[in-house]
Design a protein around this motif. Sequence first.
Motif, short mmCIF file in Angstrom:
data_model
loop_
_atom_site.label_atom_id
_atom_site.label_comp_id
_atom_site.label_asym_id
_atom_site.label_seq_id
_atom_site.Cartn_x
_atom_site.Cartn_y
_atom_site.Cartn_z
N LEU A 51 0.83 -1.21 0.00
CA LEU A 51 0.00 0.00 0.00
C LEU A 51 0.86 1.25 0.00
O LEU A 51 0.59 2.21 -0.74
N ARG A 52 1.86 1.25 0.84
CA ARG A 52 2.76 2.41 0.89
C ARG A 52 3.53 2.57 -0.42
O ARG A 52 3.75 3.68 -0.89
N GLN A 53 3.91 1.46 -1.03
CA GLN A 53 4.64 1.51 -2.29
C GLN A 53 3.72 2.01 -3.41
O GLN A 53 4.18 2.73 -4.30
N GLU A 54 2.47 1.65 -3.36
CA GLU A 54 1.51 2.07 -4.38
C GLU A 54 1.47 3.58 -4.49
O GLU A 54 1.36 4.14 -5.58
N MET A 55 1.59 4.25 -3.37
CA MET A 55 1.50 5.70 -3.39
C MET A 55 2.72 6.35 -4.03
O MET A 55 2.68 7.53 -4.36
N THR A 56 3.78 5.59 -4.26
CA THR A 56 4.97 6.18 -4.88
C THR A 56 5.03 5.98 -6.39
O THR A 56 5.92 6.50 -7.04
N SER A 58 4.40 6.63 -10.23
CA SER A 58 4.39 7.96 -10.85
C SER A 58 2.99 8.54 -11.03
O SER A 58 2.75 9.70 -10.72
N GLU A 59 2.04 7.75 -11.49
CA GLU A 59 0.70 8.28 -11.71
C GLU A 59 -0.03 8.50 -10.39
O GLU A 59 -0.62 9.55 -10.16
#
Length: 167
Positions: A51-56, A58-59
Amino acid sequence: MKFEKFNEVAELVGIVAIVASLVFVGLQLRQDHVFARSELGAGSFESLALLRQEMTGSEFAATYAKMLERPEQLTTAEQLQVNAYLDAAKFLIIRECYLYERGIFTECDIAVREYGPYFFGNSYAQSWWRFQSPQKLSFLPGWVNDEITGIDPEYNLKELRAIQGEH
């Protein structure tokens, strides 16, 4: 007489064997339970990391930043992305608390108190949370709602500013 002694010894050996096998099965079940708890715990951390990685990405990072800074300017497509992200965070919390209630985890409050602000520490997420119907939150203990709605809606922005050295 000799046969009776042999029979008694055989019964005793049989009873000891049964008791030993029950002890072994009990130990094996306990070890399996510990292993399952470890696997579930690892899965929780993996879900949190994803989840935390998803926020990084580019889009999504741009959409997430827009949600923090100018939530009123989110497009419908961006809202759908953010809502799905918040749903994933909510389901992670529901999972943790469900496993706690089943005695598998020893706590669910870490997911709420430690990680909740990362997901719900902004005005859009707070509004999204309040919009959730009681049915959607029925799997959670009552204190979770109080904890989430009590998170500072400026938490995410304050944290970013503090990291940058601003106060």
